[in-house]
Design an enzyme around this catalytic site. Structure first.
Site, PDB file in Angstrom:
ATOM      1  N   PRO A  38      31.936  46.398  44.848  1.00  0.00           N
ATOM      2  CA  PRO A  38      32.651  47.557  44.233  1.00  0.00           C
ATOM      3  C   PRO A  38      32.766  47.703  43.024  1.00  0.00           C
ATOM      4  CG  PRO A  38      33.942  46.826  45.890  1.00  0.00           C
ATOM      5  CD  PRO A  38      32.473  45.816  46.025  1.00  0.00           C
ATOM      6  N   ASN A  39      32.282  48.789  42.382  1.00  0.00           N
ATOM      7  CA  ASN A  39      32.177  48.604  41.136  1.00  0.00           C
ATOM      8  C   ASN A  39      31.711  48.300  39.233  1.00  0.00           C
ATOM      9  OD1 ASN A  39      35.113  50.647  41.663  1.00  0.00           O
ATOM     10  ND2 ASN A  39      35.877  48.809  42.194  1.00  0.00           N
ATOM     11  N   ARG A  43      33.188  49.928  32.628  1.00  0.00           N
ATOM     12  CA  ARG A  43      33.673  49.109  32.988  1.00  0.00           C
ATOM     13  C   ARG A  43      34.807  47.742  32.137  1.00  0.00           C
ATOM     14  NH1 ARG A  43      34.127  45.369  38.233  1.00  0.00           N
ATOM     15  NH2 ARG A  43      35.866  45.368  38.905  1.00  0.00           N
ATOM     16  N   TYR A  66      33.674  42.506  31.224  1.00  0.00           N
ATOM     17  CA  TYR A  66      32.376  42.372  32.035  1.00  0.00           C
ATOM     18  C   TYR A  66      30.959  42.372  31.667  1.00  0.00           C
ATOM     19  CZ  TYR A  66      35.430  42.193  36.104  1.00  0.00           C
ATOM     20  OH  TYR A  66      36.743  42.528  36.470  1.00  0.00           O
ATOM     21  N   ASN A 116      27.743  39.127  44.100  1.00  0.00           N
ATOM     22  CA  ASN A 116      28.774  39.287  43.146  1.00  0.00           C
ATOM     23  C   ASN A 116      29.733  39.990  44.461  1.00  0.00           C
ATOM     24  OD1 ASN A 116      31.168  39.581  41.758  1.00  0.00           O
ATOM     25  ND2 ASN A 116      29.850  40.374  39.948  1.00  0.00           N
ATOM     26  N   ALA A 154      35.392  42.881  44.614  1.00  0.00           N
ATOM     27  CA  ALA A 154      37.370  42.891  44.765  1.00  0.00           C
ATOM     28  C   ALA A 154      36.838  42.287  45.837  1.00  0.00           C
ATOM     29  CB  ALA A 154      37.390  43.976  44.176  1.00  0.00           C
ATOM     30  N   HIS A 214      38.058  38.291  47.058  1.00  0.00           N
ATOM     31  CA  HIS A 214      39.074  38.299  47.307  1.00  0.00           C
ATOM     32  C   HIS A 214      39.845  39.011  48.908  1.00  0.00           C
ATOM     33  CE1 HIS A 214      38.323  37.198  43.452  1.00  0.00           C
ATOM     34  NE2 HIS A 214      38.174  39.035  42.827  1.00  0.00           N
ATOM     35  N   ASP A 234      31.560  36.423  56.904  1.00  0.00           N
ATOM     36  CA  ASP A 234      31.971  36.375  58.384  1.00  0.00           C
ATOM     37  C   ASP A 234      30.152  36.734  58.971  1.00  0.00           C
ATOM     38  OD1 ASP A 234      33.939  35.455  59.214  1.00  0.00           O
ATOM     39  OD2 ASP A 234      34.321  36.707  60.887  1.00  0.00           O
ATOM     40  N   GLU A 266      27.139  32.647  45.604  1.00  0.00           N
ATOM     41  CA  GLU A 266      28.634  33.769  44.620  1.00  0.00           C
ATOM     42  C   GLU A 266      28.293  33.472  43.200  1.00  0.00           C
ATOM     43  OE1 GLU A 266      32.149  32.421  46.439  1.00  0.00           O
ATOM     44  OE2 GLU A 266      33.441  34.046  45.011  1.00  0.00           O
ATOM     45  N   HIS A 305      30.489  35.117  39.780  1.00  0.00           N
ATOM     46  CA  HIS A 305      30.953  36.228  39.200  1.00  0.00           C
ATOM     47  C   HIS A 305      31.004  35.858  37.785  1.00  0.00           C
ATOM     48  CE1 HIS A 305      33.924  36.983  42.671  1.00  0.00           C
ATOM     49  NE2 HIS A 305      33.043  35.419  43.071  1.00  0.00           N
ATOM     50  N   ILE A 306      30.925  37.569  37.110  1.00  0.00           N
ATOM     51  CA  ILE A 306      30.986  37.658  36.017  1.00  0.00           C
ATOM     52  C   ILE A 306      31.380  36.913  35.177  1.00  0.00           C
ATOM     53  CG2 ILE A 306      30.397  39.465  33.775  1.00  0.00           C
ATOM     54  CD1 ILE A 306      28.807  40.994  36.284  1.00  0.00           C
ATOM     55  N   SER A 307      33.009  37.143  35.313  1.00  0.00           N
ATOM     56  CA  SER A 307      34.036  36.648  34.706  1.00  0.00           C
ATOM     57  C   SER A 307      34.675  35.520  35.411  1.00  0.00           C
ATOM     58  CB  SER A 307      35.454  37.589  34.841  1.00  0.00           C
ATOM     59  OG  SER A 307      35.789  37.746  36.200  1.00  0.00           O
ATOM     60  N   ARG A 311      41.956  34.337  35.547  1.00  0.00           N
ATOM     61  CA  ARG A 311      42.583  35.980  35.641  1.00  0.00           C
ATOM     62  C   ARG A 311      43.810  36.425  35.959  1.00  0.00           C
ATOM     63  NH1 ARG A 311      37.809  39.703  36.254  1.00  0.00           N
ATOM     64  NH2 ARG A 311      39.569  41.125  36.173  1.00  0.00           N
ATOM     65  N   ARG A 344      42.963  36.844  42.089  1.00  0.00           N
ATOM     66  CA  ARG A 344      41.390  36.589  42.200  1.00  0.00           C
ATOM     67  C   ARG A 344      40.864  34.840  42.224  1.00  0.00           C
ATOM     68  NH1 ARG A 344      39.609  41.229  39.705  1.00  0.00           N
ATOM     69  NH2 ARG A 344      41.467  42.414  38.587  1.00  0.00           N
TER      70      ARG A 344
HETATM   71  C1  DQA Z   1      34.445  39.853  39.786  1.00  0.00           C
HETATM   72  C2  DQA Z   1      35.644  39.625  39.753  1.00  0.00           C
HETATM   73  C3  DQA Z   1      36.390  39.701  40.560  1.00  0.00           C
HETATM   74  O1  DQA Z   1      37.440  39.677  40.537  1.00  0.00           O
HETATM   75  C4  DQA Z   1      36.437  41.462  39.901  1.00  0.00           C
HETATM   76  O2  DQA Z   1      37.132  42.815  41.107  1.00  0.00           O
HETATM   77  C5  DQA Z   1      35.318  42.535  40.099  1.00  0.00           C
HETATM   78  C6  DQA Z   1      34.278  41.765  39.515  1.00  0.00           C
HETATM   79  C7  DQA Z   1      33.423  39.482  38.309  1.00  0.00           C
HETATM   80  O3  DQA Z   1      32.185  39.510  38.849  1.00  0.00           O
HETATM   81  O4  DQA Z   1      33.858  38.826  38.091  1.00  0.00           O
HETATM   82  O5  DQA Z   1      34.700  43.262  40.615  1.00  0.00           O
HETATM   83  O6  DQA Z   1      33.777  40.050  40.603  1.00  0.00           O
END
Ligand code: DQA
Length: 141
Positions: free
Chosen positions: A10-11, A18, A23, A74, A77, A80, A87, A98, A100-102, A107, A111
């Protein structure tokens, strides 16, 4: 040829606009194009998928069984919050990285917990867009 499924949660469709200070300025299309170019170079077939909906991501992972050699996800959200995603990953038994960009550990505290990490092969967090490329390179071995 190996087939890898790349999932963005998502997002992440909003990349580029964003919170660019967290990011970066690249869009999801930029990211997917970069991945496609790199995949060609290393002789891997990829499919890119993005959804803002937990159930759609669960369905996508479920349908990957027997069709993909690896998953790069990725979960954004849902990392978490989602037992359903965790599952789904453990159900299909496809090696999953897995990304994550950040750096989720530098943070907010909420997270720091990933429901996905215990069922993932590994996790890359904080290396920006390179995290996806490194994960893809891993699967080329
Ligand atoms: C994220 C980190 C997550 O905590 C956050 O909710 C995201 C992006 C990252 O790529 O850093 O949407 O997965």
């Amino acid at each position: 040829m190996k087939k890898i499924l790349i999932i963005n949660g998502p997002n992440l469709n909003l990349l580029g606009t964003r919170e660019p200070e967290i990011y970066g300025k690249f869009t999801l299309t930029d990211l997917e194009n970069k991945l496609k170019d790199f995949a060609k170079k290393i002789n891997i077939e990829i499919e890119c998928f993005q959804s803002n909906h937990e159930g759609e991501i669960v369905d996508k992972i479920g349908s990957a069984k027997n069709n993909f050699n690896g998953i790069i996800i990725n979960p954004a959200a849902y990392t978490h919050t989602s037992v359903a995603l965790r599952d789904a990953i453990s159900s299909v038994q496809i090696p999953t990285i897995e990304v994550h960009i950040s750096n989720i550990y530098s943070r907010e505290e909420f997270r720091h917990n990933s429901f996905i990490a215990p069922v993932a092969l590994g996790q890359i967090s904080g290396l920006g867009i390179d995290g996806y490329l490194l994960a893809l390179e891993y699967f080329s071995k």
